[in-house]
Design a protein around this motif. Structure first.
Motif, mmCIF file in Angstrom:
data_model
loop_
_atom_site.group_PDB
_atom_site.id
_atom_site.type_symbol
_atom_site.label_atom_id
_atom_site.label_comp_id
_atom_site.label_asym_id
_atom_site.label_seq_id
_atom_site.Cartn_x
_atom_site.Cartn_y
_atom_site.Cartn_z
ATOM 1 N N LEU A 32 0.861 -1.175 0.000
ATOM 2 C CA LEU A 32 0.000 0.000 0.000
ATOM 3 C C LEU A 32 0.904 1.234 0.000
ATOM 4 O O LEU A 32 1.673 1.422 0.942
ATOM 5 N N PRO A 33 0.832 2.073 -1.028
ATOM 6 C CA PRO A 33 1.738 3.228 -1.091
ATOM 7 C C PRO A 33 1.535 4.156 0.111
ATOM 8 O O PRO A 33 0.410 4.588 0.368
ATOM 9 N N PRO A 34 2.612 4.431 0.853
ATOM 10 C CA PRO A 34 2.458 5.280 2.032
ATOM 11 C C PRO A 34 2.312 6.759 1.672
ATOM 12 O O PRO A 34 2.965 7.265 0.769
ATOM 13 N N GLU A 35 1.423 7.404 2.398
ATOM 14 C CA GLU A 35 1.256 8.854 2.289
ATOM 15 C C GLU A 35 2.236 9.539 3.239
ATOM 16 O O GLU A 35 2.737 10.617 2.968
ATOM 17 N N LYS A 36 2.503 8.849 4.366
ATOM 18 C CA LYS A 36 3.355 9.406 5.398
ATOM 19 C C LYS A 36 4.239 8.310 5.976
ATOM 20 O O LYS A 36 3.813 7.166 6.093
ATOM 21 N N ILE A 37 5.468 8.695 6.333
ATOM 22 C CA ILE A 37 6.394 7.790 7.004
ATOM 23 C C ILE A 37 6.603 8.300 8.421
ATOM 24 O O ILE A 37 6.962 9.461 8.627
ATOM 25 N N ILE A 38 6.346 7.425 9.384
ATOM 26 C CA ILE A 38 6.611 7.712 10.791
ATOM 27 C C ILE A 38 8.047 7.261 11.035
ATOM 28 O O ILE A 38 8.413 6.120 10.708
ATOM 29 N N ILE A 39 8.873 8.144 11.592
ATOM 30 C CA ILE A 39 10.307 7.881 11.729
ATOM 31 C C ILE A 39 10.636 7.371 13.126
ATOM 32 O O ILE A 39 10.520 8.112 14.115
ATOM 33 N N PRO A 44 20.798 4.072 19.834
ATOM 34 C CA PRO A 44 20.414 4.162 21.240
ATOM 35 C C PRO A 44 19.203 5.067 21.514
ATOM 36 O O PRO A 44 18.759 5.160 22.648
ATOM 37 N N VAL A 45 18.657 5.733 20.501
ATOM 38 C CA VAL A 45 17.511 6.626 20.713
ATOM 39 C C VAL A 45 16.255 5.813 21.036
ATOM 40 O O VAL A 45 15.568 6.070 22.020
ATOM 41 N N SER A 46 15.930 4.862 20.180
ATOM 42 C CA SER A 46 14.805 3.939 20.370
ATOM 43 C C SER A 46 13.475 4.639 20.648
ATOM 44 O O SER A 46 12.729 4.255 21.551
ATOM 45 N N GLN A 47 13.191 5.669 19.828
ATOM 46 C CA GLN A 47 11.929 6.388 19.968
ATOM 47 C C GLN A 47 11.448 6.877 18.598
ATOM 48 O O GLN A 47 12.246 7.046 17.676
ATOM 49 N N LYS A 105 7.972 9.788 20.883
ATOM 50 C CA LYS A 105 6.924 8.836 21.267
ATOM 51 C C LYS A 105 7.492 7.423 21.332
ATOM 52 O O LYS A 105 8.512 7.122 20.709
ATOM 53 N N GLU A 106 6.806 6.581 22.064
ATOM 54 C CA GLU A 106 7.177 5.179 22.173
ATOM 55 C C GLU A 106 6.451 4.376 21.093
ATOM 56 O O GLU A 106 5.346 4.743 20.678
ATOM 57 N N LEU A 107 7.044 3.271 20.656
ATOM 58 C CA LEU A 107 6.407 2.408 19.664
ATOM 59 C C LEU A 107 5.048 1.913 20.131
ATOM 60 O O LEU A 107 4.116 1.775 19.344
ATOM 61 N N LYS A 108 4.918 1.659 21.440
ATOM 62 C CA LYS A 108 3.660 1.118 21.965
ATOM 63 C C LYS A 108 2.493 2.071 21.739
ATOM 64 O O LYS A 108 1.343 1.644 21.680
ATOM 65 N N GLU A 109 2.784 3.375 21.553
ATOM 66 C CA GLU A 109 1.719 4.335 21.254
ATOM 67 C C GLU A 109 1.101 4.067 19.873
ATOM 68 O O GLU A 109 0.018 4.552 19.577
ATOM 69 N N TYR A 110 1.804 3.290 19.067
ATOM 70 C CA TYR A 110 1.325 2.914 17.731
ATOM 71 C C TYR A 110 0.867 1.463 17.693
ATOM 72 O O TYR A 110 0.617 0.913 16.624
ATOM 73 N N GLY A 111 0.831 0.832 18.862
ATOM 74 C CA GLY A 111 0.414 -0.566 18.941
ATOM 75 C C GLY A 111 1.492 -1.530 18.486
ATOM 76 O O GLY A 111 1.211 -2.654 18.099
ATOM 77 N N ILE A 112 2.750 -1.084 18.550
ATOM 78 C CA ILE A 112 3.879 -1.907 18.107
ATOM 79 C C ILE A 112 4.772 -2.175 19.316
ATOM 80 O O ILE A 112 5.118 -1.253 20.059
ATOM 81 N N ASN A 113 5.167 -3.450 19.493
ATOM 82 C CA ASN A 113 5.978 -3.822 20.653
ATOM 83 C C ASN A 113 7.469 -3.870 20.372
ATOM 84 O O ASN A 113 8.269 -3.757 21.289
ATOM 85 N N ALA A 114 7.854 -4.064 19.105
ATOM 86 C CA ALA A 114 9.277 -4.153 18.762
ATOM 87 C C ALA A 114 9.513 -3.392 17.458
ATOM 88 O O ALA A 114 8.616 -3.278 16.611
ATOM 89 N N ALA A 115 10.715 -2.879 17.305
ATOM 90 C CA ALA A 115 11.060 -2.112 16.098
ATOM 91 C C ALA A 115 10.862 -2.984 14.858
ATOM 92 O O ALA A 115 11.312 -4.122 14.812
#
Length: 122
Positions: A32-39, A44-47, A105-115
């Motif tokens: 699905l072509p993305p309209e936006k990329i969340i970075i 060591p940042v991990s956010q 933000k943390e990944l969990k805010e997007y419903g994701i547990n691991a990178a």
């Protein structure tokens, strides 16, 4: 259109923010072509530090894509060639309107547990 989250090394995230890197290169294209990329800035940042709109998606041979994107690739040619070694196709997301979040933000805010290894839809 959709939004995807990409794991990107902090040194490249900095180049995206500064405008030196206007293309994010990938080996696999999102179906699905993305309209936006969340970075997501990796260790060591991990956010999640921000987002960018996708202006265009370029798909070509690695050689042709490099000739189109090298001025704003944010990487050197050796790194690029190593990344696409033995690949017939290269993908570049052309970024625009990069926004850095006031608070990461943390990944969990997007419903994701691991990178995500490649990307994840959000």
């Amino acid at each position: 259109m959709s939004n995807i989250i990409l794991s990107i090394h902090p040194r490249f995230v900095e180049k995206i923010i500064s405008g030196e890197k206007r293309y994010e290169f990938r080996k696999v294209k999102a179906k699905l072509p993305p309209e936006k990329i969340i970075i997501y800035s990796t260790s060591p940042v991990s956010q999640v530090i921000g987002e960018a709109e996708v202006e265009n998606i370029l798909i070509d041979t690695p050689e042709n894509l490099w000739s189109k994107t090298s001025d704003y690739s944010g990487i050197d040619e050796t790194f690029y060639q190593d990344y696409y070694r033995n690949k017939q196709e290269a993908i570049a997301y052309q970024l625009k309107n990069v926004t850095v979040y006031p608070e990461p933000k943390e990944l969990k805010e997007y419903g994701i547990n691991a990178a995500p290894q490649s990307f994840a839809y959000v």
